[in-house]
Every structure is written in C-alpha cells, then in structure tokens.
Scaffold this motif. Sequence first.
Motif, PDB file in Angstrom:
ATOM      1  N   LEU A   1      -0.728   3.557   6.119  1.00 27.83           N
ATOM      2  CA  LEU A   1      -0.623   2.415   5.325  1.00 27.83           C
ATOM      3  C   LEU A   1       0.068   2.873   4.014  1.00 27.83           C
ATOM      4  O   LEU A   1       0.851   2.183   3.335  1.00 27.83           O
ATOM      5  N   ASN A   2      -0.473   4.278   3.600  1.00 28.08           N
ATOM      6  CA  ASN A   2       0.120   4.759   2.122  1.00 28.08           C
ATOM      7  C   ASN A   2       1.378   5.085   2.163  1.00 28.08           C
ATOM      8  O   ASN A   2       2.141   4.921   1.244  1.00 28.08           O
ATOM      9  N   THR A   3       1.970   5.383   3.597  1.00 31.78           N
ATOM     10  CA  THR A   3       3.177   6.179   3.579  1.00 31.78           C
ATOM     11  C   THR A   3       4.313   4.942   3.516  1.00 31.78           C
ATOM     12  O   THR A   3       5.600   5.125   3.459  1.00 31.78           O
ATOM     13  N   ASN A   4       3.859   3.599   3.848  1.00 32.12           N
ATOM     14  CA  ASN A   4       4.557   2.553   3.996  1.00 32.12           C
ATOM     15  C   ASN A   4       4.278   1.642   2.833  1.00 32.12           C
ATOM     16  O   ASN A   4       4.940   0.513   2.908  1.00 32.12           O
ATOM     17  N   ILE A   5       3.606   1.836   1.751  1.00 26.18           N
ATOM     18  CA  ILE A   5       3.194   0.861   0.663  1.00 26.18           C
ATOM     19  C   ILE A   5       4.189   0.438  -0.032  1.00 26.18           C
ATOM     20  O   ILE A   5       4.081  -0.621  -0.555  1.00 26.18           O
ATOM     21  N   ASN A   6       5.410   1.158  -0.124  1.00 27.60           N
ATOM     22  CA  ASN A   6       6.554   0.726  -0.770  1.00 27.60           C
ATOM     23  C   ASN A   6       7.255  -0.290   0.085  1.00 27.60           C
ATOM     24  O   ASN A   6       8.309  -0.984  -0.245  1.00 27.60           O
ATOM     25  N   LYS A   7       7.069  -0.728   1.154  1.00 25.10           N
ATOM     26  CA  LYS A   7       7.702  -1.482   2.173  1.00 25.10           C
ATOM     27  C   LYS A   7       7.606  -3.009   2.193  1.00 25.10           C
ATOM     28  O   LYS A   7       8.121  -3.901   2.930  1.00 25.10           O
ATOM     29  N   PHE A   8       6.179  -3.242   1.417  1.00 24.09           N
ATOM     30  CA  PHE A   8       6.115  -4.736   1.423  1.00 24.09           C
ATOM     31  C   PHE A   8       7.324  -5.535   0.977  1.00 24.09           C
ATOM     32  O   PHE A   8       7.759  -5.344   0.009  1.00 24.09           O
ATOM     33  N   SER A   9       7.655  -6.707   1.757  1.00 25.89           N
ATOM     34  CA  SER A   9       8.800  -7.223   1.327  1.00 25.89           C
ATOM     35  C   SER A   9       8.847  -8.394   0.089  1.00 25.89           C
ATOM     36  O   SER A   9       9.670  -8.682  -0.627  1.00 25.89           O
TER      37      SER A   9
ATOM     38  N   LEU B   1      -8.131   7.397   0.293  1.00 22.85           N
ATOM     39  CA  LEU B   1      -8.384   6.017  -0.318  1.00 22.85           C
ATOM     40  C   LEU B   1      -7.766   6.270  -1.719  1.00 22.85           C
ATOM     41  O   LEU B   1      -7.006   5.337  -2.305  1.00 22.85           O
ATOM     42  N   ILE B   2      -8.067   7.215  -2.455  1.00 24.74           N
ATOM     43  CA  ILE B   2      -7.562   7.461  -3.886  1.00 24.74           C
ATOM     44  C   ILE B   2      -6.215   7.756  -3.815  1.00 24.74           C
ATOM     45  O   ILE B   2      -5.327   7.105  -4.759  1.00 24.74           O
ATOM     46  N   LYS B   3      -5.625   8.377  -2.999  1.00 23.51           N
ATOM     47  CA  LYS B   3      -4.402   8.634  -2.928  1.00 23.51           C
ATOM     48  C   LYS B   3      -3.489   7.199  -2.639  1.00 23.51           C
ATOM     49  O   LYS B   3      -2.541   7.179  -3.409  1.00 23.51           O
ATOM     50  N   LEU B   4      -4.044   6.520  -1.828  1.00 23.85           N
ATOM     51  CA  LEU B   4      -3.341   5.039  -1.519  1.00 23.85           C
ATOM     52  C   LEU B   4      -3.464   4.485  -3.020  1.00 23.85           C
ATOM     53  O   LEU B   4      -2.348   3.808  -3.292  1.00 23.85           O
ATOM     54  N   ILE B   5      -4.709   4.357  -3.604  1.00 27.22           N
ATOM     55  CA  ILE B   5      -4.731   3.741  -4.854  1.00 27.22           C
ATOM     56  C   ILE B   5      -3.679   4.195  -5.968  1.00 27.22           C
ATOM     57  O   ILE B   5      -3.185   3.243  -6.655  1.00 27.22           O
ATOM     58  N   THR B   6      -3.716   5.469  -6.121  1.00 29.43           N
ATOM     59  CA  THR B   6      -2.934   5.923  -7.077  1.00 29.43           C
ATOM     60  C   THR B   6      -1.516   5.871  -6.967  1.00 29.43           C
ATOM     61  O   THR B   6      -0.590   5.793  -8.091  1.00 29.43           O
ATOM     62  N   ASN B   7      -0.887   5.543  -5.828  1.00 26.49           N
ATOM     63  CA  ASN B   7       0.322   5.228  -5.335  1.00 26.49           C
ATOM     64  C   ASN B   7       0.826   3.735  -5.879  1.00 26.49           C
ATOM     65  O   ASN B   7       1.805   3.305  -5.338  1.00 26.49           O
ATOM     66  N   ILE B   8      -0.465   3.079  -5.882  1.00 22.58           N
ATOM     67  CA  ILE B   8      -0.235   1.532  -6.485  1.00 22.58           C
ATOM     68  C   ILE B   8       0.013   1.729  -8.031  1.00 22.58           C
ATOM     69  O   ILE B   8      -1.160   1.577  -8.625  1.00 22.58           O
ATOM     70  N   THR B   9       1.195   1.831  -8.470  1.00 23.33           N
ATOM     71  CA  THR B   9       1.162   2.388  -9.797  1.00 23.33           C
ATOM     72  C   THR B   9       0.846   1.456 -11.050  1.00 23.33           C
ATOM     73  O   THR B   9       0.558   1.630 -12.274  1.00 23.33           O
ATOM     74  N   ASN B  10       0.851  -0.081 -10.642  1.00 18.93           N
ATOM     75  CA  ASN B  10       0.318  -0.948 -11.639  1.00 18.93           C
ATOM     76  C   ASN B  10      -0.969  -1.575 -11.256  1.00 18.93           C
ATOM     77  O   ASN B  10      -1.430  -2.818 -11.704  1.00 18.93           O
TER      78      ASN B  10
ATOM     79  N   ASN C   1       5.744   7.615  -1.964  1.00 19.92           N
ATOM     80  CA  ASN C   1       6.199   6.125  -1.911  1.00 19.92           C
ATOM     81  C   ASN C   1       5.183   5.631  -2.728  1.00 19.92           C
ATOM     82  O   ASN C   1       4.187   5.772  -2.690  1.00 19.92           O
ATOM     83  N   THR C   2       5.717   4.617  -3.450  1.00 19.77           N
ATOM     84  CA  THR C   2       4.722   3.850  -4.662  1.00 19.77           C
ATOM     85  C   THR C   2       5.099   2.245  -4.469  1.00 19.77           C
ATOM     86  O   THR C   2       6.013   1.887  -3.791  1.00 19.77           O
ATOM     87  N   ASN C   3       4.029   1.752  -4.993  1.00 19.62           N
ATOM     88  CA  ASN C   3       4.133   0.196  -5.102  1.00 19.62           C
ATOM     89  C   ASN C   3       3.870  -0.274  -6.482  1.00 19.62           C
ATOM     90  O   ASN C   3       2.785   0.049  -6.875  1.00 19.62           O
ATOM     91  N   SER C   4       4.752  -1.163  -7.020  1.00 23.27           N
ATOM     92  CA  SER C   4       4.385  -1.453  -8.259  1.00 23.27           C
ATOM     93  C   SER C   4       4.268  -2.972  -8.802  1.00 23.27           C
ATOM     94  O   SER C   4       3.975  -3.482  -9.835  1.00 23.27           O
ATOM     95  N   THR C   5       4.007  -3.652  -7.382  1.00 24.77           N
ATOM     96  CA  THR C   5       3.423  -5.142  -7.485  1.00 24.77           C
ATOM     97  C   THR C   5       2.077  -5.337  -7.418  1.00 24.77           C
ATOM     98  O   THR C   5       1.516  -6.362  -8.182  1.00 24.77           O
ATOM     99  N   ILE C   6       1.307  -4.569  -6.811  1.00 26.52           N
ATOM    100  CA  ILE C   6       0.228  -4.930  -6.437  1.00 26.52           C
ATOM    101  C   ILE C   6      -0.888  -4.556  -7.580  1.00 26.52           C
ATOM    102  O   ILE C   6      -0.633  -3.507  -8.248  1.00 26.52           O
TER     103      ILE C   6
END
Length: 505
Positions: free
Chosen positions: A352-360, A422-431, A387-392
């Motif tokens: 899930l972490n490797t694809n966190i930036n793919k949410f459309s 888990l921490i890696k997943l959360i830290t890749n959610i930049t916001n 890969n990061t996500n800036s919307t969540i």
Amino acid sequence: MFFGPFGFVFGHLLLPDDNNGVEYDDESIDDTSSLDEYENEVQSIEHFYQRFNQQYNDCPVFFMGSLQEACQAAFNASTIKDRRPVLVYIHHDKSSYSDTFFSNIFCSDSIIECLLENYIVWPWDITYESNRNILKKIWEEIFSDQFAIIFSYQRCPMLIGIMPRPAGKKGWLISSEYKLESILEWNMLTRTQEKLNRETLKNELIIFKKEFDDNEQNLSFNFIRKTGFCWDIILYIAQYLSVNDSVNVFTSDILPFLHRYKVRLHLSEPSDEFNKLILRTINPEQIISLCLKTVRFWPMIDLSSLSVFTQVISLTLFNPLRIEQINEYEQYFPKLYYLTLHYDDEVDLYLLNTNINKFSKPIKRLKILCRRVICSHCYQNILEITNTNSTIEYFELDIAQFLLGSMNSCDKHRKSCLLPTLIKLITNITNIRHIRLITNKHGLNQLLYEDEWKNLVNSCHNLKTLTFEMTENILQNNQLSKKLLKIQNTIHYFGKTIKFRFICV
C-alpha cells in the motif's frame, strides 16, 4: 415546468391482458427518427404540449419532467394535504375518440380545474412506435414488467391513476411498491363501465383522489402504530442504519419518509434489484456513503449503476487487492474524500505504501481495518519508498481484532516490523494531521517502540493529534503502561504542539 408542494408514489395495477408484457399493434406509425429528434422524456412532453396548445384553446397543465420525477413531486410533500396522485394520460392520434375527448372533455374548464387542484398530470403520445417503445421501457423500469398494459390505439385515450401502495400490504418486493388503477379506456370508465362525459369523469377523478387521501392518512398512522415509535425516534434510528437495515427493520414503508425528511443515507452492498427499489422512492443524492464488496478481478456490482449516487463522500471497500481496483471505484464518485479499506484477514502495508501516490481522487481521510498485517520481511529486496501522498490529512488503522501470531515472519531476534512499516507509510503522507490507532493489547505491544515514534514526530511537521484507542483495559499491565508513558513523553518533547490521547473503551 409545473411543480407545487407535492409528495410521494407506489402501488399495483391489474388490467385485462393475455400477454406478459406490452402489446404492439400494426396501426402505430413507424417513425425511427422520433428517438433522434426527442432525446428524452422532457423533450417529447414539451413537443406534445406545444402541439396541443396550438390545436386547442386550453388544456390541462402537464408535468414537464420524467414519470419518475412526477411521482417524486407528487408524493413527497411534508404534509398530507399537499400530496396528490399522478394521472398518466396516454394519447394516440389514430384513435377515433381522441379529438372528441380532448376538445369536449379533457380541455373543459371543470376538468382542468379539478386536475390542477388534485393531480399531477403526466402525458405520453404513443402515436409513433418509437415513443411506445420508450413508454414500455419507462413502465418496466418504474413499475417492473409485472404491470402489463396493452398500449394500443384502440384503447386510447387512456387515463391511469398512481398512488402509494395501500397500508397494510406487507413485503418490499419491487412489484408491491405501487398501486396503479385504470380510470379510462377509450370512451369507457373502467370502474363503473359507464360511457364517458365530463360529469362522470370528474366524479371518478374525485373518487380516486379521496382514495389517495385516505391511503396517505392510513400509511402514516399504520407505520407509527406498527413500529410503536414516534417520527422523531424513527428518523433518529434510521440515521444510524444503512438503507438496507432500515428496510429490514421497518419494511420498505420507511422509504417515503426517509425521502420526505431528506435523511442522509448509507447504502451497504446493494444489488441492482435493491437499487431499483429505493430509487423509485428516495433521491439518489441522499446516498452519501457506500459499502461495496470486491472480488479478485471484478466488482460485485455493475459500477455504472452506482454513478447516480453523485453525492457519495464516503466509500468502504471490502478486500480490495490492487490500487488500480480502488481507483476504478473512485472515478464514479466525484465528491469522495473518505476511503475505508476493510480486510477480513490481512493487509500488506508495504505494498500500500509503494502505491500511496496512485489514489486518483483527493482522498482526505483513509481508514484501514484488518486482523493481520503482512510482514515486510517477506520482500527480499526492500527498496526505499519515495512515493508520497499530499492529500490525506486523517489516517486511522483499526487492528482491534489483531491476532498475536500476525507477524509470524518476524523472528525473536527482530522487533516487529509492523511499526516501522506503519511509520514509513504515515511519513509518506506528507500532509498528515491526525493519526488514530485502534487496537487490543496484542497489537499495542507491537506499537510501543520509542525510536520509531520519534522518527514520526520529526518527519510529520503538520501533525496535530495522535490517538491510541484500546478495546480493553491495560492500565493494570505495568509493562505496557510504562512503555506508553515513555512514548507520550517522547512525543511531548519532540513535538510540543502535538496532542497525545489515550482512550480505553
């Protein structure tokens, strides 16, 4: 378009018919261009209205919308006195009685006044074969194919009354939702078999309206008497149930009232048949939350049928396997911002972490429920995830049913990889601003590593709250309590603006 303070629709129609569907005769005009010229019900009715206004000095006010919209307008007023039945008028140019009916009876002042005060009138012209095919489709979609009517020119003009299903009739099958009653065929009144004139038609219209009013009173009274609750309590309960559960608890009689009071609704694992049932009563914009099951390669339901729910803001998917599959669901709901991934067993946080930036979609809230977490050590070559996500902004992990042996790939000499992953997943959610972890004591024990939380606090600069929620009391467990206190102190030291909360349910 003619609208007023109107209300709501259902029922059952039995007309003499030797067929199971709509009968076609050879006298209709074959005009294949009709469908191209008038693309929808509204255009067809507008043309019909303009033509008759030109031909006659005056005519009844027609509802300029679909039959479904006419039904909703007629039966969804908040007060019973403002609700009224729908009167369907079926016209055919080749009928020998059509002109006489329209000029001498239907367009008379007394009938126009009676209809204006008591009915919503929805017309349809079946002179063209294409229009008759459209009416057949409309009829089957709203009333199901069990309401067979012969739409032939020999029977025109036809008048059909529609009202809610009478009180006391149980069950919520689609065929039981509406009562339809034939009022007129050609020049004969259906109920009395009398020849038609202005007085006899007006009398039949008044009788049907009286039956409608009595039925509305009975529906409201019987529903309250049957449940034993007042309306405030019923609607309060319904807010916390899915539409499916509301129908199971209160029967489909609840649907008109959910629509009337504009209750925001949750729909769980709907079938195409159930969707048809509820959409004949409630506004699709009332559905703001959906819960859907997925399978390995295909969704459990035709996704295009869900596109009518344009106001969905929350979506729960059971056991999605691929991000692409999640995106396939997301594209149908333009206002979606809350996504829940519910896994019956295990979830792969690393994948899930490797694809966190793919949410459309710009998902702002992400929730994950599971019982197991796949150990990241199963990947032989773990790459640094960029890969990061800036919307969540809100993340929740619910492992309240966490099993003690979930991380069985982690040996005794290595601390659990659940928390680092888990921490890696959360830290890749930049916001990220809010984190909530729901767990039992077994899961909590996997999350109490001080260094990992220090890394999170140093990486998540926008974080405002961190909440641990326990499903059992661990205050008597000194070891867990001490670890939890150390983490609290670490967070307060390195993230002075972060609010730490610990909740025991």
